[in-house]
Design a protein around this motif. Structure first.
Motif, PDB file in Angstrom:
ATOM      1  N   ASN A 354      -5.752  -6.537 -16.002  1.00  0.00           N
ATOM      2  CA  ASN A 354      -4.373  -5.751 -15.992  1.00  0.00           C
ATOM      3  C   ASN A 354      -3.571  -5.936 -14.525  1.00  0.00           C
ATOM      4  OD1 ASN A 354      -5.052  -3.538 -14.108  1.00  0.00           O
ATOM      5  ND2 ASN A 354      -6.681  -3.312 -15.669  1.00  0.00           N
ATOM      6  N   ASP A 355      -2.397  -5.623 -14.588  1.00  0.00           N
ATOM      7  CA  ASP A 355      -1.661  -5.603 -13.123  1.00  0.00           C
ATOM      8  C   ASP A 355      -1.442  -4.446 -12.573  1.00  0.00           C
ATOM      9  OD1 ASP A 355      -1.250  -8.410 -13.385  1.00  0.00           O
ATOM     10  OD2 ASP A 355       0.027  -8.499 -15.019  1.00  0.00           O
ATOM     11  N   ASP A 356      -2.106  -3.487 -12.776  1.00  0.00           N
ATOM     12  CA  ASP A 356      -1.958  -2.435 -12.010  1.00  0.00           C
ATOM     13  C   ASP A 356      -2.098  -2.531 -10.291  1.00  0.00           C
ATOM     14  OD1 ASP A 356      -2.353  -1.120 -14.281  1.00  0.00           O
ATOM     15  OD2 ASP A 356      -4.275  -0.169 -13.984  1.00  0.00           O
ATOM     16  N   GLN A 357      -1.159  -1.592  -9.791  1.00  0.00           N
ATOM     17  CA  GLN A 357      -0.996  -1.791  -8.264  1.00  0.00           C
ATOM     18  C   GLN A 357      -2.346  -1.583  -7.601  1.00  0.00           C
ATOM     19  OE1 GLN A 357       2.290  -1.594  -6.086  1.00  0.00           O
ATOM     20  NE2 GLN A 357       2.512  -2.874  -8.180  1.00  0.00           N
ATOM     21  N   GLU A 358      -3.104  -0.687  -8.090  1.00  0.00           N
ATOM     22  CA  GLU A 358      -4.321  -0.397  -7.189  1.00  0.00           C
ATOM     23  C   GLU A 358      -5.785  -1.189  -8.047  1.00  0.00           C
ATOM     24  OE1 GLU A 358      -4.147   3.845  -7.602  1.00  0.00           O
ATOM     25  OE2 GLU A 358      -3.646   4.167  -5.717  1.00  0.00           O
ATOM     26  N   LEU A 359      -6.423  -1.533  -7.353  1.00  0.00           N
ATOM     27  CA  LEU A 359      -7.530  -2.342  -7.724  1.00  0.00           C
ATOM     28  C   LEU A 359      -8.437  -1.507  -8.435  1.00  0.00           C
ATOM     29  CD1 LEU A 359      -9.367  -4.992  -7.174  1.00  0.00           C
ATOM     30  CD2 LEU A 359     -10.454  -3.916  -5.665  1.00  0.00           C
ATOM     31  N   ASN A 360      -8.810  -2.148  -9.793  1.00  0.00           N
ATOM     32  CA  ASN A 360      -9.624  -1.297 -10.838  1.00  0.00           C
ATOM     33  C   ASN A 360     -10.941  -2.290 -11.075  1.00  0.00           C
ATOM     34  OD1 ASN A 360      -8.669  -2.616 -13.074  1.00  0.00           O
ATOM     35  ND2 ASN A 360      -6.691  -1.641 -12.802  1.00  0.00           N
ATOM     36  N   LEU A 361     -11.811  -1.630 -11.714  1.00  0.00           N
ATOM     37  CA  LEU A 361     -12.958  -2.375 -12.104  1.00  0.00           C
ATOM     38  C   LEU A 361     -12.644  -3.427 -12.998  1.00  0.00           C
ATOM     39  CD1 LEU A 361     -15.763   0.374 -11.828  1.00  0.00           C
ATOM     40  CD2 LEU A 361     -15.290  -1.585 -10.334  1.00  0.00           C
ATOM     41  N   SER A 502     -15.016  -8.124   4.313  1.00  0.00           N
ATOM     42  CA  SER A 502     -13.576  -8.201   3.695  1.00  0.00           C
ATOM     43  C   SER A 502     -13.343  -7.044   2.844  1.00  0.00           C
ATOM     44  CB  SER A 502     -13.066  -9.612   3.161  1.00  0.00           C
ATOM     45  OG  SER A 502     -13.923  -9.868   2.272  1.00  0.00           O
ATOM     46  N   VAL A 503     -12.266  -6.569   3.115  1.00  0.00           N
ATOM     47  CA  VAL A 503     -11.972  -5.568   2.097  1.00  0.00           C
ATOM     48  C   VAL A 503     -10.846  -5.812   1.164  1.00  0.00           C
ATOM     49  CG1 VAL A 503     -11.347  -2.914   2.079  1.00  0.00           C
ATOM     50  CG2 VAL A 503     -12.530  -4.130   4.045  1.00  0.00           C
ATOM     51  N   ALA A 504     -10.907  -5.243  -0.356  1.00  0.00           N
ATOM     52  CA  ALA A 504      -9.806  -5.515  -1.081  1.00  0.00           C
ATOM     53  C   ALA A 504      -9.458  -4.089  -1.620  1.00  0.00           C
ATOM     54  CB  ALA A 504     -10.256  -6.375  -2.196  1.00  0.00           C
ATOM     55  N   THR A 505      -8.132  -3.830  -1.546  1.00  0.00           N
ATOM     56  CA  THR A 505      -7.685  -2.553  -2.127  1.00  0.00           C
ATOM     57  C   THR A 505      -6.506  -2.700  -3.288  1.00  0.00           C
ATOM     58  OG1 THR A 505      -5.703  -2.543  -0.493  1.00  0.00           O
ATOM     59  CG2 THR A 505      -7.490  -1.648   0.131  1.00  0.00           C
ATOM     60  N   ASN A 506      -6.438  -4.159  -3.558  1.00  0.00           N
ATOM     61  CA  ASN A 506      -5.382  -4.489  -4.720  1.00  0.00           C
ATOM     62  C   ASN A 506      -5.803  -5.854  -5.301  1.00  0.00           C
ATOM     63  OD1 ASN A 506      -4.292  -6.383  -3.371  1.00  0.00           O
ATOM     64  ND2 ASN A 506      -2.853  -5.011  -2.389  1.00  0.00           N
ATOM     65  N   LYS A 507      -5.442  -6.065  -6.416  1.00  0.00           N
ATOM     66  CA  LYS A 507      -6.132  -7.324  -7.118  1.00  0.00           C
ATOM     67  C   LYS A 507      -5.712  -8.786  -6.144  1.00  0.00           C
ATOM     68  CE  LYS A 507      -4.586  -9.532 -11.385  1.00  0.00           C
ATOM     69  NZ  LYS A 507      -4.173  -9.347 -12.715  1.00  0.00           N
ATOM     70  N   ILE A 528     -15.912  -5.312   0.258  1.00  0.00           N
ATOM     71  CA  ILE A 528     -16.036  -4.250  -0.335  1.00  0.00           C
ATOM     72  C   ILE A 528     -14.734  -4.031  -1.258  1.00  0.00           C
ATOM     73  CG2 ILE A 528     -15.544  -1.688   0.471  1.00  0.00           C
ATOM     74  CD1 ILE A 528     -16.986  -3.839   3.021  1.00  0.00           C
ATOM     75  N   LEU A 529     -14.839  -3.492  -2.315  1.00  0.00           N
ATOM     76  CA  LEU A 529     -13.783  -3.357  -3.190  1.00  0.00           C
ATOM     77  C   LEU A 529     -13.474  -1.905  -3.291  1.00  0.00           C
ATOM     78  CD1 LEU A 529     -15.230  -5.689  -5.969  1.00  0.00           C
ATOM     79  CD2 LEU A 529     -13.544  -6.316  -4.352  1.00  0.00           C
ATOM     80  N   LYS A 530     -12.441  -1.198  -3.015  1.00  0.00           N
ATOM     81  CA  LYS A 530     -11.988  -0.111  -2.980  1.00  0.00           C
ATOM     82  C   LYS A 530     -11.545   0.395  -4.546  1.00  0.00           C
ATOM     83  CE  LYS A 530     -12.174   1.144   1.471  1.00  0.00           C
ATOM     84  NZ  LYS A 530     -12.633   2.203   2.091  1.00  0.00           N
ATOM     85  N   THR A 531     -12.011   1.093  -5.196  1.00  0.00           N
ATOM     86  CA  THR A 531     -11.501   1.572  -6.282  1.00  0.00           C
ATOM     87  C   THR A 531     -11.643   3.373  -6.504  1.00  0.00           C
ATOM     88  OG1 THR A 531     -13.548   1.330  -7.670  1.00  0.00           O
ATOM     89  CG2 THR A 531     -12.310  -0.636  -7.586  1.00  0.00           C
TER      90      THR A 531
END
Ligand code: TPP
Length: 552
Positions: A354-361, A502-507, A528-531
């Motif tokens: 999906n193209d949601d703004q925030e990173l998701n699983l 490294s850290v990811a907060t979006n796709k 690190i993946l922030k969800t």
């Protein structure tokens, strides 16, 4: 006859069965013989941060190399390791659990020693280990060589952990050196031959047979032989969660990962309407059956594993999977695979991007599938990682490891590093939740000390998301302390040359990181993946709900 010390005898026998590295923690009940381990050119010592981690690492090492070993100190050390050893017992991983014990004289005289409860009872941990190991060897002056041989042979043949207690004075006593290699052959029994014959008889009658492939195919190291058998017989194969990657998932007769009520409908229909479901090298545990919601019944089910066999409810003792495969190869049987209508079906579960703004699983799992390469070793931790990633079709040669049966969180972090020590060149990837990582994260230290290069994805989602899915979505007990994971490697002395953080907060950030690290084998990678705490793909929510025990 050449004489050697008991500890040298043990080291040589461990080396002979494939142990080149021994995990553990020193203590004054093993220090003197750890000198011999350190001096030995046959094995390396791998010091861990604690004994539980050492047991997990030895398990990961054993999954890759066929056998692992750890050395702990009396009571305090061995009891810390016991959850790890119990997991190896449940999942059939041969780990040699060696513990250093007080001298025989101290034990006989019931001296009131530290690391005991000062009652003169030196058998408490041994009794605990009796519950979780296939056999136990209390080494003495008279029996040490024979007992070592018996314990190691049992571990290899039964694919289960064994316990060896080595008193300090026995360790340096002299015994005859091994005179011949260990005999590790498993008798091909008449029972095993009869089971093979019966199975083929049933196969010949069946119109829609299917094999549900289980973990023993991996733990008994029979993957290649099993795939040959499938190529010869054309029987459709699905894997269960406890058994994922027991067959090359690019094999034309692989039809998918079976989980009741979930997945590719064509595959579900085929399995659920099969007239002969063969559970091969596993059991119908809750995690394999969507908490016992499978549609096939005992009337059409055959279960074959090393503990027992069950033909439509008729139970008997277990079979050795290696011999069973050999026996089956002798039959002239071939199924008409085309009749299934599953030719050229790629039974992958849809991982929805999906193209949601925030990173998701969902975005992560979709991207993970593309990140995977042939021959990867992929560890997925109990939690959203394991349940989410278990349904992707694996590329050829991928080892997919998890602990679906024992499910002790924190297991995979030391285990993937143990596996990497066994196979330094292989690309190792771990996907783990923050709650699990907080249990065993000290073991990242191994990366610096042993120049390991795993790729670790840590899903930082503010606590126990899989638990929130099952029960207590907003409960405080599912929260965890907020850590800054980016600072942990530096605090452990891990340099930037050794590990990239490294850290990811979006796709976009996540995809850019994946792109950058995919072919960089020069160092380890910690991503690190922030969800969000309540974010989980639909498939994980569905599995989580089916696991809720409240209405069982
Ligand atoms: N303690 C142990 C040793 N093992 C367990 N399985 C549990 C507790 C219960 N448990 C199962 S999953 C889980 C817990 C506490 C939460 C996992 O959370 P996390 O690692 O953050 O993964 P997420 O689901 O959030 O991705």
């Amino acid at each position: 006859m050449k004489k050697v010390t008991v500890i040298d005898y043990l080291i040589e026998r461990l080396h002979e069965i494939g142990v080149d590295d021994i995990f553990g923690v020193p203590g004054d009940y093993n220090l003197s013989f750890l000198d011999d381990v350190e001096k030995s050119s046959s094995v390396n010592w791998i010091g861990d941060c604690n004994e539980l981690n050492a047991a997990y690492a030895a398990d990961g090492y054993a999954r890759k190399k066929g056998v692992g070993a750890l050395i702990t100190t009396f009571d305090v050390g061995e009891l810390s390791a016991i959850n790890g050893i119990a997991g190896s017992y449940a999942e059939h991983i041969p780990v040699i659990a060696i513990t250093g014990a007080p001298t025989t004289k101290v034990q006989e005289n019931k001296k009131l020693m530290h690391h005991t409860d000062a009652t003169g009872n030196f058998k408490r941990s041994y009794r605990a280990y009796k519950q979780f190991t296939e056999t136990q060897a209390l080494l003495g002056f008279e029996n040490a060589g024979a007992e070592i041989d018996r314990a190691l042979t049992t571990a290899i043949i039964k694919r289960r952990p064994v316990y060896i207690s080595l008193p300090l004075d026995v360790a340096h006593s002299m015994i005859d050196a091994p005179s011949a290699p260990l005999n590790l052959t498993v008798q091909n029994t008449d029972h095993n031959k009869r089971v093979a014959q019966r199975l083929v008889d049933e196969l010949k009658k069946a119109k829609r047979p299917v094999i549900l492939a289980g973990n023993e195919i991996m733990t008994f190291r029979a993957k290649a032989e099993f795939e040959n058998l499938i190529n010869q017989t054309h029987i459709p194969v699905a894997t269960m969660l406890l058994g994922k990657s027991s067959i090359n998932e690019e094999n034309p007769y692989f039809i998918g990962t079976y989980y009741p009520n979930y997945g590719d409908k064509r595959v579900l229909n085929y399995v659920d309407q099969s007239d002969l479901v063969i559970v091969f090298g596993s059991k119908l545990i809750d995690v394999n059956t969507g908490s016992f919601t499978q549609c096939f019944t005992q009337k059409e089910t055959v279960v074959l594993n090393c503990d027992n066999t069950d033909f439509f409810g008729e139970k008997s003792r277990g079979v050795n999977i290696n011999n069973l495969i050999k026996n089956l190869e002798n039959f002239d049987y071939q199924f008409d695979f085309e009749s299934t209508g599953l030719n050229n079906v790629t039974p992958d579960v849809k991982y929805e991007d999906n193209d949601d703004q925030e990173l998701n699983l969902s975005q992560y799992m979709y991207a993970f599938k593309n990140f995977m390469k042939p021959d990867d070793t992929i560890y997925t931790e109990t939690g959203t990682s394991q349940y989410g990633l278990s349904f992707m079709n694996l590329k050829k040669g991928v080892d997919f490891e998890a602990q679906p049966l024992w499910g002790s969180i924190g297991y995979t972090l030391p285990a993937v590093l143990g596996s990497q020590i066994a196979d330094p060149e292989g690309r190792h990837i771990l996907s783990i939740g923050d709650g699990s990582a907080q249990m065993t994260i000290q073991e990242l230290s191994l990366i610096q000390r042993h120049h390991l290069k795993p790729i670790i994805f840590l899903v930082d989602n503010d606590g126990y998301t899989i638990e929130r899915v099952i029960h207590g979505a907003h409960a405080k007990y599912n929260d965890i302390a907020v850590w800054d994971y980016t600072k942990i490697p530096a605090a452990m002395g891990i340099t930037e040359d050794t590990m990239d953080v490294s850290v990811a907060t979006n796709k976009q950030e996540m995809l850019a990181i994946m792109d950058k690290i995919a072919d960089d084998r020069s160092k380890a990678h910690f991503v690190i993946l922030k969800t969000k705490a309540l974010d989980a793909p639909e498939l994980v929510k569905k599995i989580g709900k089916s696991m809720s025990l409240i209405d069982k």
